[in-house]
Design an enzyme around this catalytic site. Structure first.
Site, mmCIF file in Angstrom:
data_model
loop_
_atom_site.group_PDB
_atom_site.id
_atom_site.type_symbol
_atom_site.label_atom_id
_atom_site.label_comp_id
_atom_site.label_asym_id
_atom_site.label_seq_id
_atom_site.Cartn_x
_atom_site.Cartn_y
_atom_site.Cartn_z
ATOM 1 N N ARG A 9 -0.766 -2.829 -4.820
ATOM 2 C CA ARG A 9 -0.413 -1.731 -5.733
ATOM 3 C C ARG A 9 -1.638 -1.141 -6.441
ATOM 4 N NH1 ARG A 9 5.036 -1.792 -8.018
ATOM 5 N NH2 ARG A 9 6.356 -2.373 -6.301
ATOM 6 N N ASP A 48 6.234 3.450 0.089
ATOM 7 C CA ASP A 48 7.059 2.380 -0.462
ATOM 8 C C ASP A 48 7.821 1.716 0.673
ATOM 9 O OD1 ASP A 48 7.921 1.442 -3.356
ATOM 10 O OD2 ASP A 48 9.665 1.272 -2.043
ATOM 11 N N ARG A 64 0.195 3.277 -11.894
ATOM 12 C CA ARG A 64 0.241 3.850 -13.252
ATOM 13 C C ARG A 64 -0.844 3.367 -14.191
ATOM 14 N NH1 ARG A 64 6.552 2.657 -13.586
ATOM 15 N NH2 ARG A 64 5.634 0.878 -12.519
ATOM 16 N N TYR A 122 17.693 -5.021 -0.812
ATOM 17 C CA TYR A 122 17.859 -3.757 -1.554
ATOM 18 C C TYR A 122 19.008 -2.926 -0.965
ATOM 19 C CZ TYR A 122 13.613 -4.048 -4.422
ATOM 20 O OH TYR A 122 12.680 -4.407 -5.344
HETATM 21 O O1 CP3 Z 1 -0.124 -1.318 -2.879
HETATM 22 C C1 CP3 Z 1 -0.152 -0.066 -2.937
HETATM 23 O O2 CP3 Z 1 -0.891 0.550 -3.746
HETATM 24 C C2 CP3 Z 1 0.639 0.734 -1.928
HETATM 25 C C3 CP3 Z 1 1.847 1.309 -2.376
HETATM 26 C C4 CP3 Z 1 3.070 0.454 -2.595
HETATM 27 C C5 CP3 Z 1 4.049 0.785 -3.560
HETATM 28 N N1 CP3 Z 1 5.104 -0.060 -3.413
HETATM 29 C C6 CP3 Z 1 3.903 1.880 -4.533
HETATM 30 C C7 CP3 Z 1 4.816 1.955 -5.673
HETATM 31 C C8 CP3 Z 1 3.545 -0.664 -1.897
HETATM 32 C C9 CP3 Z 1 2.871 -1.470 -0.802
HETATM 33 C C10 CP3 Z 1 4.843 -0.967 -2.421
HETATM 34 C C11 CP3 Z 1 5.675 -2.064 -1.898
HETATM 35 C C12 CP3 Z 1 6.948 -2.362 -2.553
HETATM 36 N N2 CP3 Z 1 7.857 -1.484 -3.087
HETATM 37 C C13 CP3 Z 1 7.483 -3.666 -2.637
HETATM 38 C C14 CP3 Z 1 6.866 -4.922 -2.081
HETATM 39 C C15 CP3 Z 1 5.807 -5.475 -2.969
HETATM 40 C C16 CP3 Z 1 6.309 -6.028 -4.284
HETATM 41 O O3 CP3 Z 1 5.939 -5.427 -5.319
HETATM 42 O O4 CP3 Z 1 6.996 -7.038 -4.294
HETATM 43 C C17 CP3 Z 1 8.725 -3.558 -3.297
HETATM 44 C C18 CP3 Z 1 9.661 -4.700 -3.644
HETATM 45 C C19 CP3 Z 1 8.949 -2.172 -3.571
HETATM 46 C C20 CP3 Z 1 10.133 -1.529 -4.200
HETATM 47 C C21 CP3 Z 1 9.775 -0.829 -5.453
HETATM 48 N N3 CP3 Z 1 9.048 0.353 -5.511
HETATM 49 C C22 CP3 Z 1 10.065 -1.201 -6.784
HETATM 50 C C23 CP3 Z 1 10.825 -2.451 -7.187
HETATM 51 C C24 CP3 Z 1 9.530 -0.223 -7.633
HETATM 52 C C25 CP3 Z 1 9.679 -0.115 -9.135
HETATM 53 C C26 CP3 Z 1 8.716 -1.001 -9.827
HETATM 54 C C27 CP3 Z 1 7.761 -0.197 -10.680
HETATM 55 O O5 CP3 Z 1 6.606 -0.636 -10.803
HETATM 56 O O6 CP3 Z 1 8.171 0.823 -11.238
HETATM 57 C C28 CP3 Z 1 8.859 0.716 -6.821
HETATM 58 C C29 CP3 Z 1 8.118 1.901 -7.277
HETATM 59 C C30 CP3 Z 1 6.681 1.987 -6.921
HETATM 60 N N4 CP3 Z 1 6.181 1.720 -5.680
HETATM 61 C C31 CP3 Z 1 5.623 2.425 -7.770
HETATM 62 C C32 CP3 Z 1 4.462 2.420 -6.982
HETATM 63 C C33 CP3 Z 1 3.086 2.849 -7.402
HETATM 64 C C34 CP3 Z 1 5.770 2.879 -9.219
HETATM 65 C C35 CP3 Z 1 6.449 4.207 -9.224
HETATM 66 C C36 CP3 Z 1 5.956 5.195 -10.262
HETATM 67 O O7 CP3 Z 1 4.844 5.726 -10.138
HETATM 68 O O8 CP3 Z 1 6.733 5.466 -11.179
#
Ligand code: CP3
Length: 343
Positions: A23, A73, A27, A149
Site C-alpha cells: 500500500r 484493488d 493516504r 468479500y
Molecule cells: O500496495 C499498493 O499500493 C497497491 C494498491 C492496493 C490497494 N489495495 C489500494 C487501496 C492493493 C495491493 C490493495 C489490496 C487490497 N485491497 C487488499 C489486500 C491487502 C490487505 O490490505 O490485506 C484488500 C483486503 C483490499 C480491499 C480494500 N481496499 C479495503 C479493505 C479497503 C479499505 C481500507 C482503507 O484503507 O480504506 C480498500 C481501499 C483501498 N485500496 C485504498 C487503497 C490506497 C484506500 C482508498 C482511499 O484512497 O480512500
C-alpha cells in the site's frame, strides 16, 4: 539490465537489500490525497489510467523504492465478473452479496477482462515511465480472500459468512473459487503481458481458516493460479502474502510453487524464514504501527529485517499495508537506515 527484485529472484545477493511497502501509494501522502480528490470515487481512480499511473509513481519519486506495485484493488476482479462493487467513503468496500448457490444462479458471474482494460493500460504505461531498475509488481487477491468479500458483501472481523458457507455449502464455495482461479490466471497473465515482472497474490484472510480449510480453500487454489500463470510466463516470479499463515509457510512453500513469501507483522521473522528453503525469497515484516511510532520501535524493527537480509535473500517490507497516519519522515528514516544515506 534487469530490475532489482528480478536479480534477487535470479539468485544474486545484493549489497543493499531491496525494499518496497505494501500500500505504498495511499493516504499518508499529500500528493495521493490531491490526485484522489480529482478522481471522484476510489474505483474511478483505479480505472483512470492517467491518474492511477500518477499515484503509482508518487512513492517511487519520493522514496526511490526498488519496486512499484500497480495501483488498483483486489476487488476489481469481482467487478469484472459482473458483481456490483463500490467503496463507501470512510468505511471501505461494499459488494452486492452473493451468499447462496441460488443467488449465484440468479446472478451468473462471468469474468470479462475487457472491463479491466484501463488497469492493463496502466501497467503498460508504468513500465514505460518507471526507472529501468524499478521492478513492476502486479497483483490479485487470492480466491478465498476475494470470495469472503463476495459472500459477506463487505469486510468482516472474522469472515464468518464465508466460513459458514464453507461448511454448509462447500460445492457453492468451490464453484465460486474455481471461477476466481480462472479469472485470476487470465488477469495476472494480462498484467505480465503488459510489463509486470512479478505478481503478488494477497491472501489477507488466511488467518480465518482451519488447517483443513487452509489446504482446500487457500493453498490449493493458489497452487492452481501459479501453475496456470507459469505455464505461459515461466520467467515470471510470484510472491504470496498469506496473512496469519506464518506457522504453515513451509506447507505453502512445498505445495504452491511460489518464488517468494510475504510474512505478516505478527510473526517472528527470524524464526519464520527458517521454514523456507533457501531457494525461496522471503519478504516483510515490519509492523505498520512501528512505522507510525518511529523512534526505537522503527530502528529496531528495521535492524531485525536487515539482519535477516544478511543471512538469506530477503525483501524488506511491512508486515501488512501502510496506514494513513504514517509520518513521511519515518519512511525517510527507514530508507536512510536501509540505504545508508538519505533519500
Ligand atoms: O500496495 C499498493 O499500493 C497497491 C494498491 C492496493 C490497494 N489495495 C489500494 C487501496 C492493493 C495491493 C490493495 C489490496 C487490497 N485491497 C487488499 C489486500 C491487502 C490487505 O490490505 O490485506 C484488500 C483486503 C483490499 C480491499 C480494500 N481496499 C479495503 C479493505 C479497503 C479499505 C481500507 C482503507 O484503507 O480504506 C480498500 C481501499 C483501498 N485500496 C485504498 C487503497 C490506497 C484506500 C482508498 C482511499 O484512497 O480512500
Amino acid at each position: 539490465m534487469t530490475t532489482t527484485l528480478m536479480r534477487l529472484f535470479a539468485g544474486e545477493t545484493l549489497a543493499t537489500p531491496p525494499i518496497w511497502l505494501m500500500r505504498q501509494a495511499g493516504r499518508y501522502l499529500p500528493e495521493y490525497r490531491e490526485t484522489r480528490g480529482k478522481a471522484g470515487s476510489f474505483l474511478d481512480l483505479c480505472f483512470n489510467t492517467e491518474l492511477a499511473t500518477e499515484v503509482t509513481l508518487q512513492p517511487i519519486r519520493r522514496f526511490g523504492f526498488d519496486a512499484s506495485i500497480l495501483f488498483s484493488d483486489i476487488l476489481v476482479v469481482p467487478h469484472a465478473m459482473g458483481q456490483k462493487v463500490w467503496f463507501e467513503e470512510g468505511e471501505g468496500p461494499r459488494l452486492e452479496q452473493i451468499e447462496t448457490a441460488e443467488a449465484l444462479r440468479q446472478r451468473p458471474l462471468r469474468f470479462d477482462l475487457d472491463r479491466l482494460s484501463p488497469v492493463i493500460r496502466t501497467v503498460e504505461r508504468l513500465r514505460r515511465e518507471l526507472p529501468a531498475e524499478t521492478t513492476l509488481i502486479g497483483f490479485c487477491g487470492a480466491p478465498w480472500t476475494v470470495a469472503s468479500y463476495m459472500i459477506a458483501g463487505k469486510g468482516t472481523a472474522d469472515q464468518a459468512p464465508a466460513r459458514l458457507v464453507a461448511y454448509r455449502d462447500p460445492d457453492f464455495l468451490s464453484a465460486m473459487i474455481d471461477q476466481l482461479v480462472d479469472a485470476s490466471i487470465v488477469y495476472l497473465k494480462a498484467q505480465l503481458a503488459a510489463g509486470a515482472e512479478v505478481v503478488q497474490i494477497f491472501e489477507s484472510f488466511a488467518s480465518a481458516l482451519t488447517p483443513g480449510g487452509l489446504e482446500r480453500w487457500s493453498i490449493e487454489p493458489i497452487r492452481r493460479i501459479i501453475t496456470g500463470v507459469k505455464a505461459s510466463y515461466p520467467a515470471s516470479k510470484v510472491i504470496v502474502f498469506a496473512r496469519g499463515a506464518a506457522g504453515v509457510l513451509g506447507q505453502y512453500a512445498t505445495i504452491t510453487g511460489a518464488d517468494g513469501f510475504g510474512i505478516d507483522w505478527g510473526a517472528d521473522l527470524a524464526q519464520t524464514v527458517r521454514q523456507l528453503p533457501d531457494t525461496i525469497v522471503s519478504q516483510g515484516n515490519l509492523d505498520p504501527l512501528a512505522l507510525v511510532a518511529g523512534g526505537e520501535a522503527l530502528d529496531n524493527g528495521v535492524k531485525a529485517m536487515l539482519a535477516v537480509a544478511r543471512s538469506r535473500r530477503h525483501i524488506l517490507n511491512l508486515g501488512h499495508g501502510i496506514v494513513p497516519q504514517t509520518p513521511i519522515a519515518h519512511v525517510e528514516r527507514m530508507m536512510t537506515l536501509v540505504r545508508g544515506r538519505a533519500v
